[in-house]
Design an enzyme around this catalytic site. Structure first.
Site, PDB file in Angstrom:
ATOM      1  N   GLU A 172     -46.065   7.702 -59.757  1.00  0.00           N
ATOM      2  CA  GLU A 172     -45.744   8.540 -60.941  1.00  0.00           C
ATOM      3  C   GLU A 172     -46.523   8.455 -62.184  1.00  0.00           C
ATOM      4  O   GLU A 172     -46.009   7.721 -63.256  1.00  0.00           O
ATOM      5  CB  GLU A 172     -44.175   8.241 -61.125  1.00  0.00           C
ATOM      6  CG  GLU A 172     -43.220   8.425 -60.003  1.00  0.00           C
ATOM      7  CD  GLU A 172     -41.773   8.042 -59.849  1.00  0.00           C
ATOM      8  OE1 GLU A 172     -41.655   7.312 -60.887  1.00  0.00           O
ATOM      9  OE2 GLU A 172     -41.093   8.486 -59.076  1.00  0.00           O
ATOM     10  N   ASN A 213     -48.955   9.389 -55.811  1.00  0.00           N
ATOM     11  CA  ASN A 213     -47.609   9.741 -55.605  1.00  0.00           C
ATOM     12  C   ASN A 213     -46.927  10.040 -56.719  1.00  0.00           C
ATOM     13  O   ASN A 213     -46.867   9.291 -57.547  1.00  0.00           O
ATOM     14  CB  ASN A 213     -46.918   8.865 -54.692  1.00  0.00           C
ATOM     15  CG  ASN A 213     -45.604   9.026 -53.974  1.00  0.00           C
ATOM     16  OD1 ASN A 213     -45.687  10.205 -53.147  1.00  0.00           O
ATOM     17  ND2 ASN A 213     -44.600   8.377 -54.076  1.00  0.00           N
ATOM     18  N   HIS A 249     -38.320  15.366 -54.237  1.00  0.00           N
ATOM     19  CA  HIS A 249     -36.751  15.356 -54.505  1.00  0.00           C
ATOM     20  C   HIS A 249     -36.128  16.419 -55.101  1.00  0.00           C
ATOM     21  O   HIS A 249     -36.155  16.930 -56.097  1.00  0.00           O
ATOM     22  CB  HIS A 249     -36.499  14.228 -55.509  1.00  0.00           C
ATOM     23  CG  HIS A 249     -37.120  12.878 -55.162  1.00  0.00           C
ATOM     24  ND1 HIS A 249     -36.323  12.025 -54.160  1.00  0.00           N
ATOM     25  CD2 HIS A 249     -38.192  11.846 -55.557  1.00  0.00           C
ATOM     26  CE1 HIS A 249     -37.024  10.954 -53.989  1.00  0.00           C
ATOM     27  NE2 HIS A 249     -38.067  10.830 -54.463  1.00  0.00           N
ATOM     28  N   GLU A 278     -40.882  11.634 -50.143  1.00  0.00           N
ATOM     29  CA  GLU A 278     -39.888  11.116 -50.457  1.00  0.00           C
ATOM     30  C   GLU A 278     -38.804  12.249 -50.147  1.00  0.00           C
ATOM     31  O   GLU A 278     -37.690  12.402 -51.324  1.00  0.00           O
ATOM     32  CB  GLU A 278     -39.695  10.523 -51.720  1.00  0.00           C
ATOM     33  CG  GLU A 278     -40.832   9.347 -52.034  1.00  0.00           C
ATOM     34  CD  GLU A 278     -40.825   8.624 -53.186  1.00  0.00           C
ATOM     35  OE1 GLU A 278     -39.785   8.941 -53.860  1.00  0.00           O
ATOM     36  OE2 GLU A 278     -41.494   7.988 -53.558  1.00  0.00           O
ATOM     37  N   ASP A 280     -35.600  14.485 -50.195  1.00  0.00           N
ATOM     38  CA  ASP A 280     -34.213  14.721 -50.079  1.00  0.00           C
ATOM     39  C   ASP A 280     -33.845  15.943 -50.922  1.00  0.00           C
ATOM     40  O   ASP A 280     -34.615  16.371 -52.003  1.00  0.00           O
ATOM     41  CB  ASP A 280     -33.340  13.563 -50.576  1.00  0.00           C
ATOM     42  CG  ASP A 280     -33.989  12.845 -51.919  1.00  0.00           C
ATOM     43  OD1 ASP A 280     -34.461  13.674 -52.693  1.00  0.00           O
ATOM     44  OD2 ASP A 280     -33.684  11.744 -52.196  1.00  0.00           O
TER      45      ASP A 280
HETATM   46  C1  XIL Z   1     -35.554   4.255 -55.697  1.00  0.00           C
HETATM   47  C2  XIL Z   1     -34.862   3.494 -54.428  1.00  0.00           C
HETATM   48  O1  XIL Z   1     -34.423   4.578 -53.585  1.00  0.00           O
HETATM   49  C3  XIL Z   1     -33.626   2.978 -55.216  1.00  0.00           C
HETATM   50  O2  XIL Z   1     -32.912   2.075 -54.111  1.00  0.00           O
HETATM   51  C4  XIL Z   1     -34.118   2.147 -56.230  1.00  0.00           C
HETATM   52  O3  XIL Z   1     -32.973   1.292 -56.846  1.00  0.00           O
HETATM   53  C5  XIL Z   1     -34.615   2.921 -57.207  1.00  0.00           C
HETATM   54  O4  XIL Z   1     -36.066   3.318 -56.651  1.00  0.00           O
HETATM   55  N1  XIL Z   1     -39.389   7.424 -56.671  1.00  0.00           N
HETATM   56  C6  XIL Z   1     -39.800   6.675 -55.890  1.00  0.00           C
HETATM   57  C7  XIL Z   1     -39.182   5.670 -55.481  1.00  0.00           C
HETATM   58  O5  XIL Z   1     -40.897   6.489 -55.959  1.00  0.00           O
HETATM   59  O6  XIL Z   1     -39.435   4.525 -55.311  1.00  0.00           O
HETATM   60  C8  XIL Z   1     -37.621   5.512 -55.710  1.00  0.00           C
HETATM   61  O7  XIL Z   1     -36.558   4.730 -55.207  1.00  0.00           O
HETATM   62  C9  XIL Z   1     -36.993   7.002 -56.044  1.00  0.00           C
HETATM   63  C10 XIL Z   1     -37.798   7.823 -56.793  1.00  0.00           C
END
Ligand code: XIL
Length: 360
Positions: A172, A213, A249, A278, A280
């Site tokens: 990020e 990422n 996401h 990631e 979802d």
């Molecule tokens: C999130 C985890 O899922 C949580 O359990 C934690 O509290 C915070 O981080 N982007 C990312 C991940 O790269 O590392 C994040 O994961 C979600 C967003």
């Protein structure tokens, strides 16, 4: 440790359950590893890790679940060919005290993956979040901070050298408008922290693929254009950058990013691999049958976008069950974002992923 974990058990309303019963019955066999023919004879049903072909199908996993939840571990081991540590490899977990490393959670996660023949996607080495307070609130000179970063990367990548397929070296780094995100790294080390981090990770494990990422990269726009320019300039400068991770996401209240495959392809054309790291798909909760059907469509289209790009090496979901998803805490009012519900029953999205991998 900052874990925004959701452990509430949330059940679907009765109407939704009835409406999605057919879909659940149709795919429930996948959970047990078998399905029924019209004649009622059980036939083995391939796990998602089998139908994903040359690509991996992965999930994020939080290490504490491995002890707590046998059903979770059984699905994790059987359905997925790759795993990403949801928290166990982040700086706050691995270097909670300056210079003192705690590998206990990461080691356990790695051991589980190895025992189940799973690839490991390392996550992450440089981020603005989940930093230990000694680092976040500390005061360091530029040289000290650079040395701390090099030491951390060298220790972590070195410990797992040969066991990690790919590392999210930088997570990020960009703002929505395409400018560089403010962080202790950018503020103190300047933009060169990215090339340095890649160089140090490569020195510690030359075989691992090294990624940057980020989220909201799916569509062509200011943020993904900036990532494209960054990747191009790093490659031109000879930095050991191998891949770009598209977090994915997604939210069904926004349209599906229909140019995702096209956007991934332009990164592939730079000579990089790409992955959905990631995935979802959150919906407004409580989720009804229509929401779950819409969600299934987003999962299918996301996996299909990867399948359409030959250099897209795999798809990882960010937890596979609503029981442990980070979404309800991070996005109040939304949730139900995963392939399995809180009771570990597969949702329509599960079959949608299977169909996408099979090109149906
Ligand atoms: C999130 C985890 O899922 C949580 O359990 C934690 O509290 C915070 O981080 N982007 C990312 C991940 O790269 O590392 C994040 O994961 C979600 C967003």
């Amino acid at each position: 440790m900052l874990h925004l974990r959701n452990t509430r058990s949330r059940r679907l309303p009765v109407a939704s359950l009835a409406a999605s019963l057919a879909a659940i019955v149709a795919i429930a066999g996948s959970l047990a590893g078998c399905s029924s023919t019209p004649g009622g004879t059980p036939t083995p049903a391939p796990a998602l890790r089998a139908v994903s072909g040359s690509r991996y199908f992965g999930t994020a996993v939080d290490e504490p679940q491995l002890d707590l939840d046998a059903t979770y571990s059984a699905i994790l081991g059987s359905q997925f060919s790759s795993v990403t540590a949801e928290n166990s490899m982040k700086w706050t977990s691995t270097e909670p005290t300056k210079g003192t490393f705690d590998w206990s959670m990461a080691d356990k996660f790695v051991a589980f993956a190895q025992a189940h023949g799973q690839k490991i996607h390392g996550h992450n080495l440089v981020w603005h979040n989940q930093l230990p307070s000694w680092l976040d609130a500390g005061s360091f000179s530029k040289t000290e901070l650079s040395d701390l970063l090099q030491g951390h990367i060298t220790a972590e990548v070195g410990r797992y050298a040969g066991k990690i397929a790919a590392w999210d070296v930088v997570n990020e780094p960009l703002n929505e408008d395409g400018t560089m995100r403010d962080s202790i790294w950018l503020e103190n080390l300047g933009q060169g922290y990215i090339a340095d981090a890649l160089k140090w990770a490569h020195a510690a494990d030359p075989a691992a693929k090294l990624y940057i990422n980020d989220y909201n990269l799916e569509s062509v726009g200011p943020k993904s254009d900036a990532m494209y320019d960054l990747a191009k300039s790093l490659k031109a400068a000879g930095a050991p950058l191998d891949g770009i991770g598209f977090q994915g996401h997604l939210d069904t209240t926004y349209p599906f990013p229909s140019d995702w495959a096209k956007n991934m392809q332009r990164f592939a054309d730079l000579g990089l691999e790409v992955a959905i790291t990631e995935l979802d798909v959150r919906v407004n909760v409580p989720a009804d049958a229509a929401a779950l059907a819409s969600q299934a469509g987003y999962y299918k289209d996301a996996v299909s976008a990867c399948v359409a790009v030959s250099r897209c090496v795999g798809v990882t979901v960010w937890e596979f069950t609503d029981k442990y998803s980070w979404v309800p805490t991070a996005f109040p009012g939304e949730g139900a974002a995963c392939l399995y519900d809180s009771d570990m029953a597969p949702k329509p999205a599960f079959a949608a992923v299977e169909q996408a991998f099979l090109g149906k």
